[in-house]
Design an enzyme around this catalytic site. Structure first.
Site, PDB file in Angstrom:
ATOM      1  N   ARG A 147       0.793  -1.227   0.000  1.00  0.00           N
ATOM      2  CA  ARG A 147       0.000   0.000   0.000  1.00  0.00           C
ATOM      3  C   ARG A 147       0.826   1.279   0.000  1.00  0.00           C
ATOM      4  O   ARG A 147       0.271   2.360   0.150  1.00  0.00           O
ATOM      5  CB  ARG A 147      -0.999  -0.034   1.166  1.00  0.00           C
ATOM      6  N   THR A 191       1.882  -5.811   4.364  1.00  0.00           N
ATOM      7  CA  THR A 191       1.183  -5.173   3.247  1.00  0.00           C
ATOM      8  C   THR A 191       0.917  -3.690   3.482  1.00  0.00           C
ATOM      9  O   THR A 191       0.666  -2.949   2.543  1.00  0.00           O
ATOM     10  CB  THR A 191      -0.168  -5.869   2.980  1.00  0.00           C
ATOM     11  N   ASP A 320     -15.778 -12.311  11.359  1.00  0.00           N
ATOM     12  CA  ASP A 320     -14.601 -11.809  10.652  1.00  0.00           C
ATOM     13  C   ASP A 320     -14.759 -10.321  10.355  1.00  0.00           C
ATOM     14  O   ASP A 320     -14.374  -9.832   9.297  1.00  0.00           O
ATOM     15  CB  ASP A 320     -14.374 -12.594   9.350  1.00  0.00           C
ATOM     16  N   ASP A 322     -13.305  -7.859  11.942  1.00  0.00           N
ATOM     17  CA  ASP A 322     -12.061  -7.105  12.005  1.00  0.00           C
ATOM     18  C   ASP A 322     -12.264  -5.795  12.778  1.00  0.00           C
ATOM     19  O   ASP A 322     -13.337  -5.513  13.287  1.00  0.00           O
ATOM     20  CB  ASP A 322     -11.558  -6.812  10.584  1.00  0.00           C
ATOM     21  N   ARG A 347     -15.823  -2.514   9.975  1.00  0.00           N
ATOM     22  CA  ARG A 347     -16.390  -3.527   9.097  1.00  0.00           C
ATOM     23  C   ARG A 347     -17.746  -4.007   9.592  1.00  0.00           C
ATOM     24  O   ARG A 347     -18.555  -4.521   8.803  1.00  0.00           O
ATOM     25  CB  ARG A 347     -15.417  -4.710   8.966  1.00  0.00           C
TER      26      ARG A 347
END
Length: 586
Positions: A147, A191, A320, A322, A347
């Site tokens: 990124r 990342t 999930d 997050d 999320r």
């Protein structure tokens, strides 16, 4: 002209070019980064400023002139090669621009220095870190991504998927030193773009889906030594460890990865960073308890890494959902009182305002069209109304979560969230906060996890998922004083790349089908668009060179979507991989 004179001219030209580059690419100090907004034409740090506003004061391109925006130039990047479980690399980076030079990364972590001033689109150098593609790519949960970079003094700081921190000479493109700070041997990958604070680079890690134990680390860029490393899943005896209530050390593979770049509050000297989901993702019975500090924001002392406060969004998360998304620091009035606030679009579909000095919950409001996993948040605590503090394993609403007794659960938002990593933007002039939204529901499937079955570099998810309906998207404009959504722009496809806002009262947004749009900052009506012909999975940004404003975006659909979610976005399967930088101007 004789050969001797030619050589003299060539030498003079090279010296002039080198001196011009040195003049343009000055040292980037901590003070300069603190005052990044004063350099209106530059984009010096990942989120534009430490507060993560992603707002530009440039206004040559505005609601009246944007109709005349056209393509200025393009640049073809590399990094499209396959590796591990992935058929190609993608682009999710934000370009950094300093005094006429742009620094971008491709999915495999190669860094490019490109002129954006007089010699538009000229490559000065490329640093290829020669990432181990099969080693890193085999445990890259959600695509081959990088990124972006950070600036420090006369250096470029970057990460690689295979776990390295690299410092590159800004002038020559030569690697000055590198260091392995993450271990792909246990599925740790890098990342996120680096965050540089006071001669330290702050690094977050990916890999919760493989059962890592998450962390945030600081490295001294002068000495190359690690200053601190704070694990986001506490071991027994550490604060928060009481929220892991099993008797077989689930914390060791508890997830909590930190793969989105954090923010820095200079006034309190705190780094605010999002922490991801616990592992295994869909078997929360394996990890009874609230599972701190997963699904949380943590506020850490920048000098020591000590956690000062935290706020958790979804305890014992079975979806999930997050909590890793960026944290936006703003000063605003809430209930008539001036507050120093942290904004976070989670999320789980809720937007939050948290007092960034104390961690006090101020408000929480949904920004998605559909919400089924809970009916709302407790107005005092910010906890989900479906949360039962007397239970160690949360079931939340109805059969929305998968469990050992209810093997499939369908929830809205789906597990990719109401918003994923793509960044929001805050316009302090309009006092509006814009969220890139994924409008989705999906089905999650539980598979019972047995103690002692974790294996390095193997999936640790406790189940899987399937897509039972189409996924769309929107851009939501939110009043930060109240959390109310004041405007929405719906899109055919989910928002996978992020936003930028400008003093020209515009919001730029890329779409995964290749459409780049400029929206009116107030109404969110589309005022301009351009079809790139390739998927947009990266945030747009804007800068100026030689007194002229430009808008830039990298095109190359990657990330998790092509592998895991294409069934829910019909049409995107036709998008071909690419690796192109697009730059626009009037």
């Amino acid at each position: 002209m004789n050969q001797k004179n030619k050589n003299i001219c060539l030498l003079a030209a090279s010296i002039l070019a080198a001196s011009s580059f040195a003049a343009m690419a000055g040292d980037v100090s901590h003070k300069r980064l603190l005052n990044a907004d004063k350099e209106v034409g530059n984009w010096l740090t990942h989120h534009k400023n430490f507060e993560a506003h992603r707002f530009s004061k440039l206004k040559e391109i505005n609601t009246k002139t944007v109709k005349d925006l056209s393509l200025a130039w393009t640049f073809q990047l590399g990094g499209i090669q396959a590796g591990g479980i992935w058929p190609h690399g993608g682009l999710e980076g934000t370009p950094i621009v300093e005094d006429g030079i742009m620094y971008v990364t491709d999915g495999w972590g190669a860094v490019y220095a490109i002129t954006v001033g007089k010699d538009k689109g000229k490559l000065l150098w490329k640093m290829d870190p020669e990432t181990d593609k099969d080693w890193g790519g085999a445990v890259a949960c959600c695509g081959v991504n990088n990124r972006g970079v950070a600036l420090w003094k006369d250096k470029i700081v970057s990460h690689t998927l295979d776990g390295r921190l690299i410092v590159t000479n800004k002038k020559t493109g030569k690697i000055e030193w590198q260091k392995e700070i993450a271990d792909p041997g246990v599925a740790e990958t890098l990342t996120a773009a680096p965050l540089v604070v006071k001669d330290m680079v702050i690094t977050g890690v990916a890999g919760a889906e493989y059962g890592i134990r998450g962390w945030i680390a600081a490295t001294d860029l002068n000495t190359q030594k690690e200053v601190w490393r704070t694990h986001t899943v506490p071991k027994p005896g550490e604060k928060g460890s009481e929220t892991w209530k099993d008797d077989y050390d689930a914390w060791k593979n508890g997830g909590g990865s930190t793969w989105v770049t954090g923010s820095y509050d200079a006034e309190t000297n705190m780094i605010l960073w999002g922490v991801g989901n616990p592992g295994p993702d869909w078997d929360n019975e394996f990890r009874p308890g609230d599972n701190l500090y997963t699904n949380s924001v943590v506020a850490m002392d920048a000098d020591t890494g000590a956690i000062d406060w935290h706020f958790q969004y979804t305890p014992n998360d079975p979806y999930d959902y997050d909590g890793v998304n960026e944290n936006v620091l703003v000063d605003t009035k809430i209930n008539g009182k001036k507050r120093k606030v942290m904004l976070h679009a989670d999320r789980n579909g809720f937007a939050y305002a948290i007092d960034r000095a104390t961690g006090e919950f101020l408000w929480g409001k949904p920004f998605v069209d559909r919400m089924t996993w809970t009916e709302g948040l407790d107005p005092k605590t910010g906890q989900p109304l479906a949360y039962d503090e007397n239970e160690d394993v949360q079931r939340y609403a109805g059969k929305t979560s998968a469990s050992r007794s209810n093997k499939e659960g369908a929830a809205c938002p789906g597990n990719m969230g109401g918003k994923n990593w793509p960044p929001t933007t805050y316009n302090p002039q309009a006092q509006l906060w814009y969220i890139p939204v994924i409008e989705s529901c999906n089905t999650m499937i539980n598979e019972e996890t047995k103690p002692g079955t974790w294996k390095a570099r193997e999936w640790w998810t406790g189940g899987g998922l399937k897509q039972h309906e189409q996924i769309t998207g929107s851009v939501a404009a939110v009043d930060p004083k109240t959390g109310k959504v004041v405007a929405k722009h719906h899109t055919l496809y989910p928002q996978l790349g992020g936003l930028v806002s400008t003093a020209g009262n515009l919001v730029f947004v890329g779409n995964p089908n290749g459409r780049l749009s400029a929206l009116d900052g107030k109404s969110l009506d589309e005022l301009w668009s351009f079809e790139t012909g390739s998927g947009l999975n990266a945030p747009p940004m804007t800068f100026s060179a030689n007194g002229k404003q430009y808008v830039a975006i990298m095109a190359g659909l990657g990330g998790a979507w092509p592998k895991w979610f294409v069934d829910g976005t019909k049409g995107l399967e036709k998008i071909e991989p690419s690796s192109t930088l697009y730059v626009f101007s009037l």
